[in-house]
Every structure is written in structure tokens, then in C-alpha cells.
Design a protein around this motif. Structure first.
Motif, PDB file in Angstrom:
ATOM      1  N   SER A 138       0.952  -1.461   0.092  1.00 22.69           N
ATOM      2  CA  SER A 138       0.201  -0.155   0.167  1.00 22.69           C
ATOM      3  C   SER A 138       0.914   1.307  -0.030  1.00 22.69           C
ATOM      4  O   SER A 138       2.111   1.135   0.365  1.00 22.69           O
ATOM      5  CB  SER A 138      -0.892   0.182   1.148  1.00 22.69           C
ATOM      6  OG  SER A 138      -0.373   0.120   2.392  1.00 22.69           O
ATOM      7  N   THR A 139       0.498   2.282  -0.510  1.00 22.14           N
ATOM      8  CA  THR A 139       1.186   3.608  -0.641  1.00 22.14           C
ATOM      9  C   THR A 139       0.125   4.798  -0.247  1.00 22.14           C
ATOM     10  O   THR A 139      -1.028   4.844  -0.636  1.00 22.14           O
ATOM     11  CB  THR A 139       1.454   3.976  -2.168  1.00 22.14           C
ATOM     12  OG1 THR A 139       2.204   2.658  -2.446  1.00 22.14           O
ATOM     13  CG2 THR A 139       2.422   5.059  -2.029  1.00 22.14           C
ATOM     14  N   PHE A 140       0.551   5.566   0.827  1.00 24.83           N
ATOM     15  CA  PHE A 140      -0.219   6.913   1.286  1.00 24.83           C
ATOM     16  C   PHE A 140       0.032   7.830   0.211  1.00 24.83           C
ATOM     17  O   PHE A 140       0.859   7.978  -0.347  1.00 24.83           O
ATOM     18  CB  PHE A 140       0.510   7.063   2.519  1.00 24.83           C
ATOM     19  CG  PHE A 140       0.327   6.265   3.814  1.00 24.83           C
ATOM     20  CD1 PHE A 140      -0.593   5.143   3.867  1.00 24.83           C
ATOM     21  CD2 PHE A 140       1.505   6.199   4.718  1.00 24.83           C
ATOM     22  CE1 PHE A 140      -0.660   4.499   4.911  1.00 24.83           C
ATOM     23  CE2 PHE A 140       1.415   5.317   5.831  1.00 24.83           C
ATOM     24  CZ  PHE A 140       0.375   4.440   5.835  1.00 24.83           C
ATOM     25  N   LYS A 141      -1.231   8.363  -0.075  1.00 31.37           N
ATOM     26  CA  LYS A 141      -1.407   9.410  -1.139  1.00 31.37           C
ATOM     27  C   LYS A 141      -1.673  10.629  -0.438  1.00 31.37           C
ATOM     28  O   LYS A 141      -1.860  11.710  -1.274  1.00 31.37           O
ATOM     29  CB  LYS A 141      -2.243   9.095  -2.355  1.00 31.37           C
ATOM     30  CG  LYS A 141      -1.753   7.817  -3.253  1.00 31.37           C
ATOM     31  CD  LYS A 141      -0.561   8.377  -3.941  1.00 31.37           C
ATOM     32  CE  LYS A 141      -0.028   7.556  -5.017  1.00 31.37           C
ATOM     33  NZ  LYS A 141       1.216   7.830  -5.605  1.00 31.37           N
ATOM     34  N   THR A 142      -1.887  10.611   0.809  1.00 32.90           N
ATOM     35  CA  THR A 142      -2.191  11.954   1.581  1.00 32.90           C
ATOM     36  C   THR A 142      -1.065  11.739   2.680  1.00 32.90           C
ATOM     37  O   THR A 142      -0.689  10.750   3.163  1.00 32.90           O
ATOM     38  CB  THR A 142      -3.544  11.986   1.931  1.00 32.90           C
ATOM     39  OG1 THR A 142      -4.056  10.799   2.648  1.00 32.90           O
ATOM     40  CG2 THR A 142      -4.405  12.449   0.934  1.00 32.90           C
ATOM     41  N   VAL A 143      -0.783  13.115   3.144  1.00 26.80           N
ATOM     42  CA  VAL A 143      -0.065  13.137   4.562  1.00 26.80           C
ATOM     43  C   VAL A 143      -0.537  12.374   5.784  1.00 26.80           C
ATOM     44  O   VAL A 143      -1.785  13.064   6.082  1.00 26.80           O
ATOM     45  CB  VAL A 143       0.371  14.643   4.664  1.00 26.80           C
ATOM     46  CG1 VAL A 143       1.207  14.821   6.009  1.00 26.80           C
ATOM     47  CG2 VAL A 143       0.984  15.139   3.660  1.00 26.80           C
ATOM     48  N   MET A 144      -0.127  11.599   6.159  1.00 28.47           N
ATOM     49  CA  MET A 144      -0.608  11.079   7.220  1.00 28.47           C
ATOM     50  C   MET A 144      -0.009  11.216   8.687  1.00 28.47           C
ATOM     51  O   MET A 144       1.202  11.832   8.768  1.00 28.47           O
ATOM     52  CB  MET A 144      -0.354   9.416   7.247  1.00 28.47           C
ATOM     53  CG  MET A 144      -0.798   8.814   6.238  1.00 28.47           C
ATOM     54  SD  MET A 144      -2.851   8.516   6.430  1.00 28.47           S
ATOM     55  CE  MET A 144      -3.186   7.914   5.015  1.00 28.47           C
ATOM     56  N   PRO A 145      -0.714  11.027   9.832  1.00 22.67           N
ATOM     57  CA  PRO A 145      -0.295  11.661  11.040  1.00 22.67           C
ATOM     58  C   PRO A 145       1.054  10.790  11.373  1.00 22.67           C
ATOM     59  O   PRO A 145       1.234   9.834  10.886  1.00 22.67           O
ATOM     60  CB  PRO A 145      -1.387  11.281  12.222  1.00 22.67           C
ATOM     61  CG  PRO A 145      -2.550  11.295  11.340  1.00 22.67           C
ATOM     62  CD  PRO A 145      -2.186  10.950   9.832  1.00 22.67           C
ATOM     63  N   ASP A 146       1.982  11.199  12.397  1.00 21.63           N
ATOM     64  CA  ASP A 146       3.176  10.430  12.903  1.00 21.63           C
ATOM     65  C   ASP A 146       2.631   9.114  13.323  1.00 21.63           C
ATOM     66  O   ASP A 146       3.739   8.164  13.011  1.00 21.63           O
ATOM     67  CB  ASP A 146       3.668  11.502  13.880  1.00 21.63           C
ATOM     68  CG  ASP A 146       4.476  12.600  13.256  1.00 21.63           C
ATOM     69  OD1 ASP A 146       4.545  12.793  12.208  1.00 21.63           O
ATOM     70  OD2 ASP A 146       4.588  13.371  14.213  1.00 21.63           O
ATOM     71  N   ASN A 147       1.551   8.814  13.966  1.00 20.74           N
ATOM     72  CA  ASN A 147       1.267   7.607  14.329  1.00 20.74           C
ATOM     73  C   ASN A 147       0.548   6.635  13.393  1.00 20.74           C
ATOM     74  O   ASN A 147       0.219   5.704  13.823  1.00 20.74           O
ATOM     75  CB  ASN A 147       0.315   7.546  15.518  1.00 20.74           C
ATOM     76  CG  ASN A 147      -0.875   8.237  15.250  1.00 20.74           C
ATOM     77  OD1 ASN A 147      -1.174   9.230  14.492  1.00 20.74           O
ATOM     78  ND2 ASN A 147      -1.865   8.028  16.146  1.00 20.74           N
ATOM     79  N   VAL A 148       0.788   7.102  12.087  1.00 22.18           N
ATOM     80  CA  VAL A 148       0.156   6.134  11.034  1.00 22.18           C
ATOM     81  C   VAL A 148       1.295   5.874  10.011  1.00 22.18           C
ATOM     82  O   VAL A 148       1.969   6.840   9.700  1.00 22.18           O
ATOM     83  CB  VAL A 148      -0.832   6.717  10.140  1.00 22.18           C
ATOM     84  CG1 VAL A 148      -1.330   5.740   9.131  1.00 22.18           C
ATOM     85  CG2 VAL A 148      -2.257   6.982  11.018  1.00 22.18           C
ATOM     86  N   VAL A 149       1.613   4.622   9.857  1.00 22.63           N
ATOM     87  CA  VAL A 149       3.029   4.270   9.546  1.00 22.63           C
ATOM     88  C   VAL A 149       3.035   2.767   8.692  1.00 22.63           C
ATOM     89  O   VAL A 149       2.114   2.300   8.842  1.00 22.63           O
ATOM     90  CB  VAL A 149       4.313   4.070  10.844  1.00 22.63           C
ATOM     91  CG1 VAL A 149       4.509   5.481  11.504  1.00 22.63           C
ATOM     92  CG2 VAL A 149       3.742   2.983  11.602  1.00 22.63           C
ATOM     93  N   TYR A 150       4.150   2.640   7.988  1.00 21.86           N
ATOM     94  CA  TYR A 150       4.306   1.193   7.154  1.00 21.86           C
ATOM     95  C   TYR A 150       4.856   0.316   8.397  1.00 21.86           C
ATOM     96  O   TYR A 150       5.214   0.814   9.608  1.00 21.86           O
ATOM     97  CB  TYR A 150       5.265   1.488   6.206  1.00 21.86           C
ATOM     98  CG  TYR A 150       4.525   2.145   4.829  1.00 21.86           C
ATOM     99  CD1 TYR A 150       3.354   1.910   4.422  1.00 21.86           C
ATOM    100  CD2 TYR A 150       5.200   3.467   4.509  1.00 21.86           C
ATOM    101  CE1 TYR A 150       2.916   2.678   3.314  1.00 21.86           C
ATOM    102  CE2 TYR A 150       4.829   4.164   3.753  1.00 21.86           C
ATOM    103  CZ  TYR A 150       3.348   3.860   3.058  1.00 21.86           C
ATOM    104  OH  TYR A 150       2.892   4.672   2.129  1.00 21.86           O
ATOM    105  N   ALA A 151       5.059  -0.887   8.075  1.00 23.84           N
ATOM    106  CA  ALA A 151       5.355  -2.133   8.996  1.00 23.84           C
ATOM    107  C   ALA A 151       6.552  -1.575   9.737  1.00 23.84           C
ATOM    108  O   ALA A 151       6.598  -1.613  11.123  1.00 23.84           O
ATOM    109  CB  ALA A 151       5.787  -3.192   8.354  1.00 23.84           C
ATOM    110  N   GLY A 152       7.579  -1.092   9.155  1.00 20.70           N
ATOM    111  CA  GLY A 152       8.808  -0.727  10.048  1.00 20.70           C
ATOM    112  C   GLY A 152       8.887   0.375  10.752  1.00 20.70           C
ATOM    113  O   GLY A 152       9.618   0.420  11.798  1.00 20.70           O
ATOM    114  N   GLY A 153       8.011   1.195  10.342  1.00 23.97           N
ATOM    115  CA  GLY A 153       7.755   2.612  11.296  1.00 23.97           C
ATOM    116  C   GLY A 153       7.393   2.432  12.424  1.00 23.97           C
ATOM    117  O   GLY A 153       7.754   3.442  13.395  1.00 23.97           O
ATOM    118  N   TYR A 154       6.703   1.632  12.756  1.00 22.58           N
ATOM    119  CA  TYR A 154       6.029   1.567  14.167  1.00 22.58           C
ATOM    120  C   TYR A 154       7.239   1.384  15.329  1.00 22.58           C
ATOM    121  O   TYR A 154       7.260   1.908  16.512  1.00 22.58           O
ATOM    122  CB  TYR A 154       4.942   0.284  14.178  1.00 22.58           C
ATOM    123  CG  TYR A 154       5.260  -0.687  15.008  1.00 22.58           C
ATOM    124  CD1 TYR A 154       5.224  -1.169  16.196  1.00 22.58           C
ATOM    125  CD2 TYR A 154       5.641  -1.926  13.942  1.00 22.58           C
ATOM    126  CE1 TYR A 154       5.388  -2.419  16.561  1.00 22.58           C
ATOM    127  CE2 TYR A 154       6.095  -2.898  14.196  1.00 22.58           C
ATOM    128  CZ  TYR A 154       5.668  -3.252  15.632  1.00 22.58           C
ATOM    129  OH  TYR A 154       6.159  -4.948  16.163  1.00 22.58           O
TER     130      TYR A 154
END
Length: 269
Positions: A148-164
């Protein structure tokens, strides 16, 4: 060679295709997508978080006033309690923090799904109340796995798998003592419903009931007109209004709801 023999030879050569196709179909179900997504989060926590500092709880089902709520993952440390919602999705994802629903777009197909931040809000509120901890010590995280790819700016606490993992490690201010961490872990262990297939089935049944109730058409009852409060000219209901200009500015009066077709008015008592 008859047709029966041909089918027998084909089956003998390609019988393995049947279980393979069944396995592929099963892996594509929403249940298995959820399992695979949660497994990725589990593995990341297992290999990238220090077990002496972080305690992971999986599939935490808690009782609520109207049934149950199920949390994918809870991670407890001295730096806070992290409540994780996992989404295994593909395509383009559009959404913002305050939107009720987000959008998934795969080529020309567009679908809506509940804002996962709102979904995880109930989880954090339930857990916070159960643990009796301060709101500032509990953190909501939404993790997207899959293509999946975010096409809008997401809050800091919405991340891809490694980001959490990075999000958790960035929280470096201790908010609990070691004793409090042990107490929180004990409360989660004893307060959660026993992890089992029955617990999961009961929760799924509860969720389906809630969804069905939300989708049920709202019964609209006809409003009976009060004869004493109807327009004497056209019979429509009179509405209480406030004058915005003129000598009567600020004063209330009854005006016909059929305005501007009907301009009947009468003073408010």
C-alpha cells in the motif's frame, strides 16, 4: 483412449493444483490477511525490540459495556503503553486524521473503510480505563502492511510496517517505574479474555451485530402537526424565529415554515 482415461491421466499429473488453488484462495481471505499482517508486526517486535524493556501482548480481547473490543497488539514499556492496530492492504490509501472514512484505490476500483485511528480510539479508551492510567501515557499506532502507498499526508502515528518500531523507540521519556510496568502487564494478563478460538468467534459475532445495527434503516415517524401551531393561511407548521433587523430586531416571532411562498407571521407569546 476414452475420455475417462484422459481425465484420470490429467488428474494424476495435475492433482496438486487443487490444494494449491485452495491454499491461494484461503490466503486471500480477510482473515488470513489479518493473520499475516499481525505476524509481520509480531516478528518486527520480536527481533527489533529489546525484550527486557518491552513486553508484547497479542490479540488482547477486553470486555466492554456493550460486548468486547479486540486489540491486535499491546506493547508495554517504561516509556508508555502502545496500542497497535494492523491493516494489511494494497493500493493507494487516502485519508486524514479527522475523516470518518478513508479511501482505498486499486486501479479503477475505489472502496471506503473506517478510519483506523477512530477504530483504535475505542481500543485505547477501553485499555486506559481498565488500567486506570493517564491519557498521556498511552499511544495509538496504526500500522499498514502489504503493498500500500499513502497518497495523503498521514499523522506520525500512522506508519508502514517498519515505522512503528521507530515510533516506539522515539518515545524515550519514562512515564512508569519498573514496578508500575509489572503491574500493568499483570492487569492485562488477568483482565483480558482467554485467547481462544471461541473468544475470537464471539468477538467477530459481536462486531457483525454492531455493523448490522448501523446499516439498519432508521425508521422515520411522521410528525403530527399541532393544530394550535399551524399556519392559518396555508396549514404548514409555524417555526419560532428571531428578527434580525428593523424595530423588532432581537425579538422572537412565529413564521410559516413555507416561507417564502407563505409569509404569514404571528407574535410569540
Amino acid at each position: 483412449m476414452n475420455m475417462t482415461s484422459i481425465f484420470e491421466q490429467l488428474f494424476a499429473a495435475y492433482w496438486w493444483l487443487i490444494p494449491a488453488l485452495l491454499a491461494i484462495s484461503f490466503l486471500k481471505t480477510s482473515f488470513m490477511k489479518g493473520v499475516i499482517g499481525e505476524l509481520q508486526v509480531n516478528l518486527a517486535a520480536k527481533f527489533l525490540l529489546d525484550k527486557s524493556k518491552y513486553t508484547l501482548f497479542k490479540n488482547v480481547t477486553l470486555p466492554t459495556e456493550d460486548g468486547t473490543t479486540q486489540i491486535d497488539h499491546v506493547i508495554v514499556s517504561r516509556d508508555g503503553v502502545f496500542v497497535i492496530e494492523t491493516k494489511n492492504m494494497k493500493g493507494w490509501i487516502f485519508g486524514s486524521e479527522n475523516q470518518k472514512t478513508w479511501t482505498q484505490k486499486i486501479y479503477r476500483h475505489t472502496s471506503k473503510f473506517q478510519n483506523p485511528l477512530h477504530q483504535n480510539y475505542k481500543h485505547t479508551q477501553t485499555l486506559q480505563a481498565a488500567l486506570n492510567i493517564e491519557p498521556s501515557t498511552i499511544f495509538s499506532i496504526v500500522v499498514f502492511v502489504g503493498d500500500s502507498t499513502f497518497k495523503t499526508v498521514m499523522p506520525d502515528n500512522v506508519v508502514y510496517a517498519g515505522g512503528y518500531i521507530r515510533y516506539i523507540k522515539n518515545k524515550t521519556q519514562s512515564v512508569f517505574t519498573e514496578s508500575e510496568v509489572k503491574d500493568i502487564c499483570a492487569q492485562i494478563s488477568t483482565g483480558r479474555l482467554k485467547p481462544s478460538l471461541k473468544t475470537h468467534r464471539d468477538h467477530v459475532k459481536h462486531v457483525k451485530t454492531l455493523v448490522a445495527e448501523k446499516q439498519r434503516p432508521i425508521e422515520v415517524k411522521p410528525v403530527l402537526k399541532n393544530a394550535a401551531n399551524t399556519c392559518p393561511k396555508c396549514g404548514e407548521a409555524m417555526v419560532l424565529r428571531t428578527a434580525k433587523r428593523g424595530d423588532n430586531q432581537g425579538k422572537q416571532f412565529w413564521g410559516c415554515s413555507g416561507y417564502p411562498k407563505c409569509r404569514e407571521v404571528r407574535p410569540a407569546l
